[in-house]
Design a protein around this motif. Structure first.
Motif, short mmCIF file in Angstrom:
data_model
loop_
_atom_site.label_atom_id
_atom_site.label_comp_id
_atom_site.label_asym_id
_atom_site.label_seq_id
_atom_site.Cartn_x
_atom_site.Cartn_y
_atom_site.Cartn_z
N ALA A 79 0.83 -1.21 0.00
CA ALA A 79 0.00 0.00 0.00
C ALA A 79 0.86 1.26 0.00
O ALA A 79 0.58 2.22 -0.71
CB ALA A 79 -0.92 -0.01 1.22
N ARG A 80 1.93 1.23 0.80
CA ARG A 80 2.73 2.45 0.97
C ARG A 80 3.48 2.83 -0.29
O ARG A 80 3.95 3.95 -0.42
CB ARG A 80 3.68 2.32 2.15
N ILE B 87 5.67 -6.38 22.64
CA ILE B 87 5.10 -5.36 21.76
C ILE B 87 4.97 -5.86 20.31
O ILE B 87 3.89 -5.77 19.73
CB ILE B 87 5.89 -4.04 21.85
N PRO B 88 6.03 -6.39 19.71
CA PRO B 88 5.87 -6.86 18.32
C PRO B 88 4.83 -7.98 18.21
O PRO B 88 4.02 -7.97 17.28
CB PRO B 88 7.25 -7.38 17.94
N ALA B 89 4.85 -8.90 19.17
CA ALA B 89 3.91 -10.02 19.10
C ALA B 89 2.47 -9.51 19.22
O ALA B 89 1.60 -9.89 18.44
CB ALA B 89 4.21 -11.04 20.20
N GLY B 176 6.44 2.20 7.03
CA GLY B 176 6.72 0.77 7.12
C GLY B 176 6.30 0.24 8.47
O GLY B 176 5.84 0.99 9.33
N THR B 177 6.48 -1.07 8.67
CA THR B 177 6.06 -1.69 9.93
C THR B 177 6.69 -1.01 11.13
O THR B 177 6.02 -0.65 12.10
CB THR B 177 6.44 -3.18 9.93
N LEU B 178 8.00 -0.80 11.06
CA LEU B 178 8.70 -0.22 12.19
C LEU B 178 8.26 1.22 12.42
O LEU B 178 8.03 1.65 13.55
CB LEU B 178 10.21 -0.29 11.94
N GLN B 179 8.13 1.96 11.31
CA GLN B 179 7.70 3.37 11.45
C GLN B 179 6.29 3.45 12.02
O GLN B 179 6.00 4.30 12.86
CB GLN B 179 7.75 4.07 10.08
N PRO C 25 5.68 -8.42 8.41
CA PRO C 25 6.13 -9.80 8.58
C PRO C 25 5.62 -10.35 9.90
O PRO C 25 6.34 -10.41 10.89
CB PRO C 25 7.65 -9.68 8.58
N VAL C 26 4.37 -10.76 9.88
CA VAL C 26 3.69 -11.17 11.10
C VAL C 26 4.47 -12.25 11.85
O VAL C 26 4.65 -12.18 13.06
CB VAL C 26 2.27 -11.66 10.77
N LYS C 27 4.94 -13.23 11.09
CA LYS C 27 5.63 -14.35 11.75
C LYS C 27 6.89 -13.88 12.46
O LYS C 27 7.19 -14.32 13.56
CB LYS C 27 5.98 -15.42 10.73
N ARG C 28 7.62 -12.99 11.78
CA ARG C 28 8.86 -12.54 12.42
C ARG C 28 8.60 -11.66 13.63
O ARG C 28 9.44 -11.54 14.53
CB ARG C 28 9.74 -11.81 11.40
#
Lengths: 377, 272, 310
Positions: A79-80, B87-89, B176-179, C25-28
């Motif tokens: 998406a991004r 947190i990530p989980a 992104g995921t981290l951001q 990356p859900v699994k990671r």
């Protein structure tokens, strides 16, 4: 600005049946937009319109077909990276950021220089009239102001495509009409290809250049508002577009291919419709819009619907009347000065070229060669 | 409200509060007594306070600060590790649920039902062979594992309160995921994360089972420090109280601050 | 713009990247927590099961080998094990009843408005934050002491014979200490539950003519249902593994009167050095905990589903 192309796009959820997810949320979706077109996706809830938009956004993967933006297949692009902006139904503003930061967030992520960000946000804020709010947090804003910020967050990026997911449904009725006009104005100014999802057919008719009517994950018809209104492709579109909804009666076509009869009702098809000769003796759905019915005095017309009035709603300019004819509920929109009361027996008539006919098996409109019809893209 | 009933209610409420708080109050009072006034058949409520007991308590064993430092290190670091894992989980499960999410979350919570004694012996033996006995690192890992299920559970329920739209908006905005996690989700869940961390800290600080079995001197925390007063029959009540005050006060104050937020996370969304 | 776009189109590796492209990356993200719990909880648990079938005493290092069900048969013939099991159940049951019952009463009290309620509530929940070892020592010495304890002084003042609590009512004493620590927890959570009760529900039931008791029975209690479940689950986890309070006060005595399963295993591992036997007992503790978990975890799962459908 971009041409968006959807070819055989489909969304299937694995493990159909469980957790209420439909097996096929969207199926066989085909559409090519013009550059800068305003497309409205409309349909009842669960018809797949939001899913389609979320697939264009990249928030959900399409399980079949391809989505192209300016020719580039983005089905596998996150998406991004699709260069699209979206306005959410809930606005989805970042509650911990000021209005300015909300609008600047995407630009900051793209590492735009500071002055550039300032300039773009200020411009967008001016267009939307929210310059005074830039330092506030979303929680300090009214619904309408949040809506503007959500729009601002989208336009500040000058994306290729705008996606709007029922953006007005959380506003009160008055504000909704205002914002509707404002979004159209904004679109004229920016000329960005826009997809707009709504369940409200009035919104669809007033805003869309072309409207995609969906039901059960499938496209029913793609056309301009006018064509949808005058030449609905099937029973569903006919009933969905237009308020109040079209009236339907089950009737039998006579041996001459012109006269339709029910137990008491009579309707006359247009004599120009040569094609009806193939349907002689068949039972068909006859459809008439409420606004095309008018009262008549006598037996002198060929088209007659007679019944006892159940409900009278005087609205000033018009009077809505409901009655039952041959077991079908019929709504008629009559002149405001019509004198009718509940219990009266009323006879209505309509012009034969306002009559819509549908096959009872396929529910498709019987093809008609009509002056009003335009070809679909 | 009628004033009479209100006063009656206040009296009962305060009476209950004081009864519950009395053992703590008594401990605090005793800490400021001399050993003679502390050890008295008739409780002394009025006395001239002294800091003597605190002085001797600070010098007890290897000195209070040795234990306090170990307690601080183990509880703070184990809490940070717990957060870093939880947190990530929780983020993945709350915002990108799959069919296995429920199972994973329930599995994680159910590991909390494995009593410490169920894993005591292997861990003791493995620690012994790895040289992790009596080390801060060894305790830190155990505390983190002990708290992780509850931390995941709490963080998950805080994340669940954040509309998914916000995450999607960030995705479309190009994060992104981290951001998304750092710039959008963490600031929003900060109060919740803070109280999750505080609860984990409290549990780790107060932990006794591992602290008494895995630790001898080097890594001894405040729990074994306090436990060392166990055999001191009678004679050192003031000193014991002073040491106890030094041990529980920081945590009680932390708990007072965290109480509200903590509950919301612990009820797993059952309370809105 | 267009040229660049066309160049990027039709990437050949569609299927492979499908999952990574459409979300994180859900699994990671999950892996670290899952692996950590596997290493620190599940692997040791498996080892415990292995040891339970071994002859393994640290004092007799030569006598190792497969033991079959021997450890379990020794265990099942050991009256101390059975009394430890009963003690554990009594402790958990009594503490649950006291903390939940008292917690509910106190929650209803603190749900009313009165002067200084905030401070009073904060004082009342403080015991939850006290280190259990400290609780044990303070209660044992300064409250329960047969001569110098506050309780004895109170009894004498009332003209009664002082009681040697830990000697004569050891289990009751332990239950009192644990309940003192955990009633505030029940209070805190139930109070939050009460405060989340929608005002209009109460108003509706009052308009329907319900009295105070009916209001409590038909509106408040059902509303607290889920919250009560959470309290019971979390408390069970902690009560089943009570250790510090016993360690600091009775050391499991007098005799075996307050030896619960954790303390029993602790003794057999660290004082008899019998790895095999204590592992077998540990399996017993795990099974017991799982019986509790079986019923309680169902709620969590059910709650998840309810949450998912929102």
């Amino acid at each position: 600005m971009a041409v968006v192309e959807l070819n055989n796009v489909a969304k299937r959820y694995p493990g159909s049946g469980s957790k209420g997810a439909a097996a096929n949320a969207v199926d066989d979706f085909n559409l090519i937009t013009r550059d800068g077109e305003f497309i409205v996706l409309v349909g009842p809830s669960g018809c797949g319109k939001s899913t389609t938009m979320r697939m264009i956004a990249g928030l959900e993967a399409n399980t079949g077909g391809e989505i192209r933006i300016n020719g580039r297949d983005v089905s596998q692009v996150a998406a991004r990276d699709r260069d699209i902006a979206m306005v959410f139904q809930s606005y989805a503003l970042y509650p911990h950021m000021t209005v300015f930061d909300n609008m600047a967030f995407a630009l900051k992520l793209k590492k735009y220089p500071g002055e550039d960000i300032q300039k773009r946000v200020k411009e967008a804020a001016e267009v939307l009239g929210i310059t005074a709010l830039l330092d506030r947090k979303p929680r300090a804003l009214s619904g309408g102001q949040r809506q503007r910020v959500a729009l601002g967050r989208a336009i500040v990026r000058s994306p290729q495509v705008f996606l709007m997911d029922e953006p007005l449904s959380n506003l009160d009725a008055m504000l909704r009409v205002d914002m509707r006009a404002e979004i159209i104005k904004l679109h004229r100014k920016l000329k960005v290809t826009t997809f707009y999802v709504t369940h409200d057919q009035t919104e669809a008719m007033t805003m869309g250049e072309r409207i995609v009517v969906m039901k059960d994950g499938r496209i029913q018809q793609i056309d301009t508002p006018n064509t949808l209104y005058h030449c609905p492709a099937n029973l569903f579109v006919a009933g969905f577009i237009g308020t109040p909804s079209m009236n339907f009666l089950k009737m039998t076509l006579g041996q001459h291919g012109m006269m339709l009869t029910g137990p008491t009702a009579r309707l006359l098809a247009s004599p120009e419709r040569q094609d009806l000769s193939n349907h002689r003796g068949q039972t068909l759905w006859a459809g008439i819009r409420p606004e095309h019915l008018r009262p008549t005095d006598a037996d002198d017309c060929a088209a007659l619907l007679t019944g006892e009035v159940d409900v009278v709603e005087p609205l000033g300019a018009v009077t809505m009347v409901q009655m039952t004819v041959d077991g079908h509920r019929i709504t008629a929109q009559l002149d405001g000065d019509t004198r009718v009361s509940i219990g009266d027996t009323l006879t209505l008539t309509c012009d034969s070229d306002q009559l819509h006919l549908f096959d009872t098996e396929t529910e498709l409109a019987l093809p008609r060669t009509h002056a009003m019809s335009t070809t679909t893209v | 409200m009628e004033p009479k009933r209100s006063i009656g209610l206040a009296v009962v409420g305060w009476l209950v509060a004081l009864i519950m708080f009395f053992p703590i109050l008594w401990m605090i009072l005793t800490a400021f007594k001399t050993e003679q006034t502390a050890f008295s058949m008739t409780p002394q409520f009025i006395f001239s306070p002294t800091l003597d007991s605190f002085r001797t308590a600070l010098d007890q064993g290897a000195g209070y600060w040795h234990y306090a430092l170990n307690s601080a290190i183990t509880s703070v670091i184990s809490t940070l590790i717990g957060l870093a894992l939880a947190i990530p989980a929780a983020y993945a499960m709350a915002f990108f649920p799959s069919k296995r999410t429920d199972f994973t979350l329930v599995w994680m919570v159910s590991t909390k039902f494995i009593p410490a004694v169920g894993v005591l012996i292997p861990i003791f033996l493995v620690y012994k062979s790895l040289g992790l006995l009596d080390t801060d690192a060894g305790l830190i890992m155990l505390f983190a594992a002990m708290n992780l299920p509850i931390m995941v559970w709490m963080v998950y329920s805080y994340f669940k309160d954040i509309p998914r739209d916000i995450v999607e908006a960030a995705d479309i905005d190009g994060a992104g995921t981290l951001q998304t996690m750092v710039q959008v989700i963490l600031p929003l869940a900060l109060p919740g994360l803070a109280s999750t961390g505080l609860l984990a800290l409290i549990f780790a600080w107060n932990e006794a089972f591992w602290s008494l079995t895995m630790v001898d001197h080097n890594a001894a925390t405040l729990a074994p420090f306090i436990a060392s007063f166990k055999s001191a029959e009678g004679l050192f009540w003031a000193k014991m109280s002073a040491a106890s005050v030094l041990t529980v006060t920081p945590i009680i104050v932390l708990g007072w601050f965290a109480q509200r937020q903590m509950v919301r996370g612990l009820t797993f969304g059952a309370v809105k | 713009m267009n040229t660049e776009a066309t160049a990027l189109s039709d990437s050949p590796d569609r299927g492979r990247k499908l999952h990574r492209r459409h979300g994180p990356p859900v699994k990671r993200l999950m892996a670290p927590a899952v692996i950590f719990l596997l290493v620190w909880m599940i692997v040791p648990l498996a080892m415990t099961i292995y040891y339970a079938f071994q002859n393994y005493n640290l004092m007799m290092p030569t006598m190792r080998g497969f033991a079959g069900w021997e450890n379990f048969s020794i265990l099942l013939n050991d009256p101390t094990f059975w009394s430890a099991l009963v003690n554990t159940l009594v402790l958990v049951g009594a503490c649950l009843i006291v903390t939940v019952g008292l917690g509910l009463v106190l929650a209803l009290l603190f749900n009313r408005t009165f002067i200084g309620r905030g401070i009073a509530r904060t004082l009342a929940i403080s015991p939850f934050f006290v280190m259990p070892v400290v609780t044990g020592l303070i209660f044992k010495n300064m409250l329960f002491h047969p001569v110098y304890g506050i309780f004895s002084w109170a009894m004498r003042t009332l003209g009664l014979e002082p009681i040697d609590w830990l000697a004569h009512y050891p289990m009751l004493s332990i239950i009192m200490m644990i309940s003192w620590e955990w009633t505030p927890f029940a209070l805190l959570i139930l109070l939050t539950g009460l405060q989340s009760l929608p005002e209009d529900q109460i108003e509706a039931v009052r308009l329907d003519g319900a009295n105070r008791w009916q209001e409590f029975r038909h509106i408040v209690i059902p509303h607290l249902g889920q919250v009560l479940y959470v309290v019971v689950m979390l408390e069970s986890i902690f009560f089943l593994t009570s250790f510090a309070e016993i360690y600091a006060t009775t050391s499991g005595g007098p005799g075996t009167a307050t030896t619960n399963l954790p303390y029993y295993i602790y003794l057999s591992a660290f004082f008899q050095y019998d790895i095999g036997l204590s592992s077998a007992a540990a399996i017993g503790a795990v099974v017991l905990a799982n019986i509790f978990a079986f019923f309680l975890i169902r709620f969590v799962a059910g709650n998840l589903n309810a949450g998912g459908q929102r």
